[in-house]
Design a protein around this motif. Structure first.
Motif, mmCIF file in Angstrom:
data_model
loop_
_atom_site.group_PDB
_atom_site.id
_atom_site.type_symbol
_atom_site.label_atom_id
_atom_site.label_comp_id
_atom_site.label_asym_id
_atom_site.label_seq_id
_atom_site.Cartn_x
_atom_site.Cartn_y
_atom_site.Cartn_z
ATOM 1 N N ALA A 76 0.812 -1.302 -0.081
ATOM 2 C CA ALA A 76 -0.170 -0.191 -0.004
ATOM 3 C C ALA A 76 0.762 1.339 0.036
ATOM 4 O O ALA A 76 0.542 2.249 -0.576
ATOM 5 N N ILE A 82 -10.091 0.557 2.074
ATOM 6 C CA ILE A 82 -9.071 -0.463 2.475
ATOM 7 C C ILE A 82 -8.909 -0.543 4.121
ATOM 8 O O ILE A 82 -8.808 -1.646 4.822
ATOM 9 N N SER A 142 -8.530 -2.748 -4.574
ATOM 10 C CA SER A 142 -8.175 -1.084 -4.598
ATOM 11 C C SER A 142 -6.884 -0.666 -4.778
ATOM 12 O O SER A 142 -6.491 0.221 -5.425
ATOM 13 N N SER A 182 -11.815 -2.758 5.431
ATOM 14 C CA SER A 182 -11.586 -4.337 5.070
ATOM 15 C C SER A 182 -10.496 -4.714 5.959
ATOM 16 O O SER A 182 -10.548 -6.025 6.223
ATOM 17 N N THR A 183 -9.489 -3.922 6.202
ATOM 18 C CA THR A 183 -8.549 -4.344 7.101
ATOM 19 C C THR A 183 -9.229 -4.892 8.661
ATOM 20 O O THR A 183 -8.845 -5.913 9.151
ATOM 21 N N THR A 219 -9.307 -5.035 -0.953
ATOM 22 C CA THR A 219 -7.946 -4.496 -0.841
ATOM 23 C C THR A 219 -7.242 -4.763 -1.968
ATOM 24 O O THR A 219 -6.624 -3.752 -2.330
#
Length: 589
Positions: free
Chosen positions: A297, A314, A363, A317-318, A360
């Protein structure tokens, strides 16, 4: 969606004036050490501790890789003489399998991704002088170092190192008579427990530091994604390690004190250990995956000169990945005798966790769209991490489905899957990170030609090693077998075994350019400027390498970390610490 427009509050009031940034501080209170022992050995400086984790992890990776090659030689040519060792017997093979898995998970992946990058980056990226608890940080590393000595020492006790598998399932592990090994297994349990304690101390430090020592103006939603992923990984570890430590103590008591926690004859249940192990073991996959994703990232926006796509997506989602990781463990036990009514719920949650991980990854791919992509070695490894991990992720869905898992359970398919799931974040992620942050760590640039040679060799031979295992697994070949020729009824798979063994040798040789590059660049590498990649995050505001205390004056933060190619701005990057209108200083070294 305009990714620049979704940046969280780019314009904001000026942050409060930074506090004085010299001398003692309230949270640490340590001066720059002057003696050799305090500066390089018993250091409380987060950067030196990061390097201690780094070098220990790399050394253990060489040990784990050597063990893997020994196993592969045996599988390709059972009973053949190994130079310097003679023919391998079944007990040795079991020991190498056990110690390879244990080493790679606990003594390579964790020190490299959490110990090295977590220690180095967290204070620098939030504008702090050091960790919140520098002495606890030092204690964490030396507890880890002690665990390393105990693990390696187990090779030299009577009976050798543990042969009971890296999962150490009872009853094989619970009674020394079953494995014929006493002290090797005792020391294995002790080493794992010490390693857990070390990273529990580290996790407390990471979370406390990131929450409490942020620079003026830096809100939680201004944190670089790698820090969020380090925090969530630390939280996962904190909540999941306890049951395994308890399970390990109970196992040690069964072996030494005659208790019967896992002995059915004494009222115990061996399945209990599997639950305790995998309640930790599957979240551990995400403890390793998230820092690897965090490294990617940080690298993708810099080398595509675009803001990261979907920062909030993200982030959530994490967090979702972290929560779901606690309710998937029993998919490892579909054939272990659990209540069949539990299979469907655990299949559902296992497949469900692929959704936030996929968000993720998509993205990341969207971040690349229409970017000005520069294929540096760091970027190649970041892209390679995504591509290789997709194979591991997709094949994991089969393992999560009870109907499919019953067929492929304990075959080479599983070996191929988890190597495709773990090698990308652990090794591709680590390599991407080391090529990217090496200039900041050591003040010099690495050689790009050697780096690309390293990338292509690694990528090719990872696939040469593990792709054949999918074929073997689908044909029913069981794993953890000393002599695969015993299963000739499944078909002759010698060619596949040889191919995988050649791949492992090629994979190990492909690391030679990295070692030459890493150590050669310390002396001959081009001197790096403070910001050779023209990146935005705070570590690039410090000199390369950063001095003790990191910054001459504590930086303030004015924006999120991913403002690249903003309309109306002369430079295509805008560092977090520069006020609006100030010109960025930085050039490629």
């Amino acid at each position: 969606m305009n990714p620049v427009a979704e940046a969280p509050a780019i314009r904001r009031p000026a942050p409060p004036a930074p506090a004085a940034h010299g001398g003692d501080d309230a949270h640490g209170g340590h001066h720059e050490p002057e003696s050799f022992w305090r500066r390089y050995v018993f250091s409380t400086d987060h950067k030196m501790i990061a390097k201690q984790y780094l070098f220990t992890g790399v050394f253990m990776a060489l040990v784990g890789g050597f063990l893997a090659q020994l196993m592969r030689v045996q599988l390709a040519s059972p009973g053949a003489e190994i130079p310097g060792m003679g023919a391998m017997h079944a007990g040795q093979y079991n020991t190498y399998v056990t110690m390879h898995g244990t080493t790679m998970i606990f003594w390579v992946a964790m020190p490299l991704l959490l110990g090295a990058f977590g220690n180095f980056l967290i204070p620098l990226m939030i504008g702090a002088k050091d960790m919140a608890f520098p002495r606890l940080n030092m204690l964490s590393y030396w507890t880890f170092a002690l665990s390393t000595v105990v693990l390696l020492g187990s090779f030299f006790v009577p009976g050798g190192a543990s042969p009971v598998g890296w999962t150490a399932y009872p009853p094989l592990s619970a009674n020394p008579q079953y494995s014929g090994n006493v002290w090797g297994v005792h020391l294995w349990i002790l080493a794992v427990a010490l390693e857990m304690v070390a990273f529990l101390m580290g996790g407390i430090n990471y979370i406390t530091t990131a929450i409490n020592l942020r620079a003026p103006g830096m809100r939680m939603k201004d944190l670089p994604l790698i820090l969020w992923m380090q925090i969530v990984a630390s939280v996962i570890f904190l909540f999941s390690a306890g049951p395994l430590v308890a399970g390990a103590v109970m196992l040690l008591l069964d072996r030494t004190a005659g208790t019967g926690f896992y002995n059915p004859a004494a009222g115990g249940d061996p399945l209990l250990f599997q639950h305790l192990f995998w309640f930790f073991g599957h979240p551990e996959v995400y403890v390793l995956l998230l820092p690897g994703l965090g490294i990617v990232a940080e690298i993708l926006p810099v080398f595509s000169r675009k803001p990261v796509f979907g920062y909030k997506m993200i982030l959530w989602s994490t967090i979702a990945t972290g929560l779901l990781s606690f309710v998937v463990w029993a998919h490892h036990q579909f054939v272990s005798g659990i209540d069949p009514r539990l299979a469907a719920p655990f299949s559902l949650t296992t497949i469900l966790i692929s959704v936030p991980v996929a968000v993720t990854l998509f993205s990341f791919i969207a971040t690349l769209w229409k970017g000005s992509i520069e294929f540096t070695t760091a970027m190649l490894f970041a892209l390679g991490m995504i591509a290789v991990f997709l194979i591991g992720g997709v094949t994991g869905i089969l393992n999560g489905s009870a109907a499919a898992d019953i067929y492929i359970h304990d075959t080479y398919f599983v070996v191929a899957h988890f190597h495709y799931a773990l090698i990308p974040p652990v090794f591709f992620g680590f390599f991407a990170g080391i090529y990217y942050w090496y200039p900041k760590m050591f003040g010099r640039m690495m050689n790009e030609t050697l780096g690309k040679l390293h990338f292509w060799g690694t990528t090719i031979f990872v696939n040469v090693t593990f792709l054949p295992m999918f074929v073997m697994g689908l044909r029913g070949y069981p794993r953890r077998v000393y002599d695969p020729t015993q299963f000739s009824s499944l078909g002759d798979m010698t060619l596949m075994q040889i191919l995988a063994t050649v791949g492992t040798a090629g994979l190990l040789l492909s690391q030679v350019p990295l070692l030459i590059n890493f150590f050669g660049s310390l002396r001959w590498g081009k001197v790096a400027g403070p910001n050779p990649w023209r990146a935005n995050t705070l570590e690039w505001a410090a000199p390369s390498p950063p001095p003790h205390g990191n910054f001459a004056a504590q930086p303030s933060v004015y924006r999120w970390p991913y403002e690249y190619s903003a309309p109306g701005r002369a430079e295509d990057w805008h560092p977090q610490h520069l006020p609006s209108g100030a010109a960025a200083e930085g050039s490629r070294s």
